[in-house]
Scaffold this motif. Structure first.
Motif, PDB file in Angstrom:
ATOM      1  N   ALA A   2       0.847  -1.187   0.000  1.00  0.00           N
ATOM      2  CA  ALA A   2       0.000   0.000   0.000  1.00  0.00           C
ATOM      3  C   ALA A   2       0.884   1.239   0.000  1.00  0.00           C
ATOM      4  O   ALA A   2       1.744   1.401   0.880  1.00  0.00           O
ATOM      5  N   VAL A   3       0.666   2.097  -0.973  1.00  0.00           N
ATOM      6  CA  VAL A   3       1.476   3.304  -1.145  1.00  0.00           C
ATOM      7  C   VAL A   3       0.668   4.519  -0.700  1.00  0.00           C
ATOM      8  O   VAL A   3      -0.535   4.609  -0.999  1.00  0.00           O
ATOM      9  N   SER A   4       1.323   5.452  -0.003  1.00  0.00           N
ATOM     10  CA  SER A   4       0.617   6.598   0.568  1.00  0.00           C
ATOM     11  C   SER A   4       0.270   7.657  -0.457  1.00  0.00           C
ATOM     12  O   SER A   4      -0.463   8.592  -0.146  1.00  0.00           O
ATOM     13  N   GLU A   5       0.809   7.527  -1.677  1.00  0.00           N
ATOM     14  CA  GLU A   5       0.513   8.491  -2.738  1.00  0.00           C
ATOM     15  C   GLU A   5       0.017   7.755  -3.973  1.00  0.00           C
ATOM     16  O   GLU A   5       0.096   6.538  -4.058  1.00  0.00           O
ATOM     17  N   ASN A   6      -0.465   8.541  -4.907  1.00  0.00           N
ATOM     18  CA  ASN A   6      -0.887   7.990  -6.197  1.00  0.00           C
ATOM     19  C   ASN A   6       0.303   7.244  -6.819  1.00  0.00           C
ATOM     20  O   ASN A   6       1.381   7.813  -6.992  1.00  0.00           O
ATOM     21  N   ILE A   7       0.100   5.974  -7.132  1.00  0.00           N
ATOM     22  CA  ILE A   7       1.225   5.174  -7.643  1.00  0.00           C
ATOM     23  C   ILE A   7       1.708   5.668  -9.003  1.00  0.00           C
ATOM     24  O   ILE A   7       2.842   5.366  -9.399  1.00  0.00           O
ATOM     25  N   PHE A   8       0.910   6.452  -9.693  1.00  0.00           N
ATOM     26  CA  PHE A   8       1.349   6.996 -10.978  1.00  0.00           C
ATOM     27  C   PHE A   8       2.281   8.185 -10.803  1.00  0.00           C
ATOM     28  O   PHE A   8       2.787   8.733 -11.792  1.00  0.00           O
ATOM     29  N   ASN A   9       2.517   8.597  -9.545  1.00  0.00           N
ATOM     30  CA  ASN A   9       3.519   9.622  -9.283  1.00  0.00           C
ATOM     31  C   ASN A   9       4.931   9.074  -9.439  1.00  0.00           C
ATOM     32  O   ASN A   9       5.895   9.851  -9.470  1.00  0.00           O
ATOM     33  N   PHE A  10       5.065   7.748  -9.503  1.00  0.00           N
ATOM     34  CA  PHE A  10       6.366   7.102  -9.516  1.00  0.00           C
ATOM     35  C   PHE A  10       6.645   6.467 -10.869  1.00  0.00           C
ATOM     36  O   PHE A  10       5.738   6.062 -11.586  1.00  0.00           O
ATOM     37  N   ASN A  11       7.927   6.370 -11.196  1.00  0.00           N
ATOM     38  CA  ASN A  11       8.305   5.726 -12.443  1.00  0.00           C
ATOM     39  C   ASN A  11       7.955   4.235 -12.409  1.00  0.00           C
ATOM     40  O   ASN A  11       7.542   3.666 -13.420  1.00  0.00           O
ATOM     41  N   ALA A  12       8.129   3.632 -11.249  1.00  0.00           N
ATOM     42  CA  ALA A  12       7.860   2.196 -11.126  1.00  0.00           C
ATOM     43  C   ALA A  12       7.708   1.828  -9.660  1.00  0.00           C
ATOM     44  O   ALA A  12       8.233   2.505  -8.771  1.00  0.00           O
ATOM     45  N   ILE A  13       6.959   0.764  -9.435  1.00  0.00           N
ATOM     46  CA  ILE A  13       6.861   0.133  -8.118  1.00  0.00           C
ATOM     47  C   ILE A  13       7.451  -1.264  -8.280  1.00  0.00           C
ATOM     48  O   ILE A  13       7.131  -1.969  -9.256  1.00  0.00           O
ATOM     49  N   SER A  14       8.283  -1.667  -7.350  1.00  0.00           N
ATOM     50  CA  SER A  14       8.960  -2.948  -7.510  1.00  0.00           C
ATOM     51  C   SER A  14       8.986  -3.723  -6.203  1.00  0.00           C
ATOM     52  O   SER A  14       8.773  -3.169  -5.119  1.00  0.00           O
ATOM     53  N   TRP A  15       9.233  -4.995  -6.357  1.00  0.00           N
ATOM     54  CA  TRP A  15       9.423  -5.899  -5.226  1.00  0.00           C
ATOM     55  C   TRP A  15      10.862  -6.405  -5.246  1.00  0.00           C
ATOM     56  O   TRP A  15      11.402  -6.744  -6.325  1.00  0.00           O
ATOM     57  N   HIS A  16      11.426  -6.489  -4.056  1.00  0.00           N
ATOM     58  CA  HIS A  16      12.774  -7.002  -3.877  1.00  0.00           C
ATOM     59  C   HIS A  16      12.738  -7.963  -2.700  1.00  0.00           C
ATOM     60  O   HIS A  16      11.773  -7.963  -1.925  1.00  0.00           O
ATOM     61  N   ARG A  17      13.773  -8.751  -2.563  1.00  0.00           N
ATOM     62  CA  ARG A  17      13.813  -9.657  -1.408  1.00  0.00           C
ATOM     63  C   ARG A  17      15.239  -9.848  -0.930  1.00  0.00           C
ATOM     64  O   ARG A  17      16.190  -9.746  -1.697  1.00  0.00           O
ATOM     65  N   ARG A  18      15.341 -10.117   0.373  1.00  0.00           N
ATOM     66  CA  ARG A  18      16.639 -10.406   0.978  1.00  0.00           C
ATOM     67  C   ARG A  18      16.533 -11.729   1.705  1.00  0.00           C
ATOM     68  O   ARG A  18      15.836 -11.828   2.724  1.00  0.00           O
ATOM     69  N   ALA A  19      17.232 -12.715   1.162  1.00  0.00           N
ATOM     70  CA  ALA A  19      17.291 -14.029   1.807  1.00  0.00           C
ATOM     71  C   ALA A  19      18.331 -13.985   2.926  1.00  0.00           C
ATOM     72  O   ALA A  19      19.228 -13.133   2.900  1.00  0.00           O
ATOM     73  N   PRO A  20      18.241 -14.874   3.898  1.00  0.00           N
ATOM     74  CA  PRO A  20      19.199 -14.879   5.001  1.00  0.00           C
ATOM     75  C   PRO A  20      20.637 -14.947   4.504  1.00  0.00           C
ATOM     76  O   PRO A  20      20.985 -15.824   3.712  1.00  0.00           O
ATOM     77  N   GLY A  21      21.444 -14.016   4.940  1.00  0.00           N
ATOM     78  CA  GLY A  21      22.861 -14.017   4.598  1.00  0.00           C
ATOM     79  C   GLY A  21      23.185 -13.557   3.195  1.00  0.00           C
ATOM     80  O   GLY A  21      24.328 -13.690   2.744  1.00  0.00           O
ATOM     81  N   LYS A  22      22.182 -13.024   2.492  1.00  0.00           N
ATOM     82  CA  LYS A  22      22.417 -12.599   1.102  1.00  0.00           C
ATOM     83  C   LYS A  22      22.073 -11.133   0.908  1.00  0.00           C
ATOM     84  O   LYS A  22      21.477 -10.493   1.773  1.00  0.00           O
ATOM     85  N   GLU A  23      22.438 -10.629  -0.276  1.00  0.00           N
ATOM     86  CA  GLU A  23      22.115  -9.258  -0.637  1.00  0.00           C
ATOM     87  C   GLU A  23      20.638  -9.162  -1.019  1.00  0.00           C
ATOM     88  O   GLU A  23      19.993 -10.156  -1.353  1.00  0.00           O
TER      89      GLU A  23
END
Length: 115
Positions: A23-44
Motif C-alpha cells: 500500500a502506497v501513501s501516494e498515487n502510484i502513478f507519481n512514480f516511475n515504477a513500483i517494484s518488489w525485492h527480497r533479501r534471503a538470510p545471509g544474502k544481498e
C-alpha cells in the motif's frame, strides 16, 4: 514523506501460494515504477519484479513464470502473487517506489517456505 506498507507474508509449504500487498501513501502513478525485492538470510537484497507507470512488468529469472505483479490504481496498491513457492523463496520481501533518482522502501514482510 512517502510511505509503503507491505503485508501478506507468512509461512507456507513448498508448492503453496501467497499474495503480498504494498500500500502506497501516494498515487502510484507519481512514480516511475513500483517494484518488489527480497533479501534471503545471509544474502544481498535482490530484485524480484516491477511494474512501471506504463504497465510494463519485469521479473527476475528465478521467479519468472511463478510470480505475478499487478496493481489496483484505485487503492494505490501493488500486489505480488507468488505461486509454486520453493524453499529458496524464503526471504524478507520489500516494496519500493522510485521517481528519478529517489527510491523509497517499505519495512518488509517475511515469507517463509517450509514443510
Amino acid at each position: 514523506q512517502v510511505q509503503l506498507v507491505e503485508s501478506g507474508g507468512g509461512l507456507v509449504q513448498p508448492g503453496g501460494s501467497l499474495k503480498l500487498s504494498c500500500a502506497v501513501s501516494e498515487n502510484i502513478f507519481n512514480f516511475n515504477a513500483i517494484s518488489w525485492h527480497r533479501r534471503a538470510p545471509g544474502k544481498e537484497r535482490d530484485f524480484v519484479a516491477s511494474i512501471n507507470v506504463g504497465g510494463r512488468m519485469d521479473y527476475s529469472d528465478p521467479v519468472k513464470g511463478r510470480f505475478i505483479i499487478s496493481r489496483d490504481n484505485t487503492k494505490n496498491t501493488v500486489y505480488l502473487q507468488m505461486n509454486n513457492l520453493k524453499s529458496e523463496d524464503t526471504a524478507v520481501y520489500y516494496c519500493s517506489a522510485n521517481i528519478l533518482s529517489r527510491r523509497y522502501w517499505g519495512q518488509g514482510t517475511q515469507v517463509t517456505v517450509s514443510s
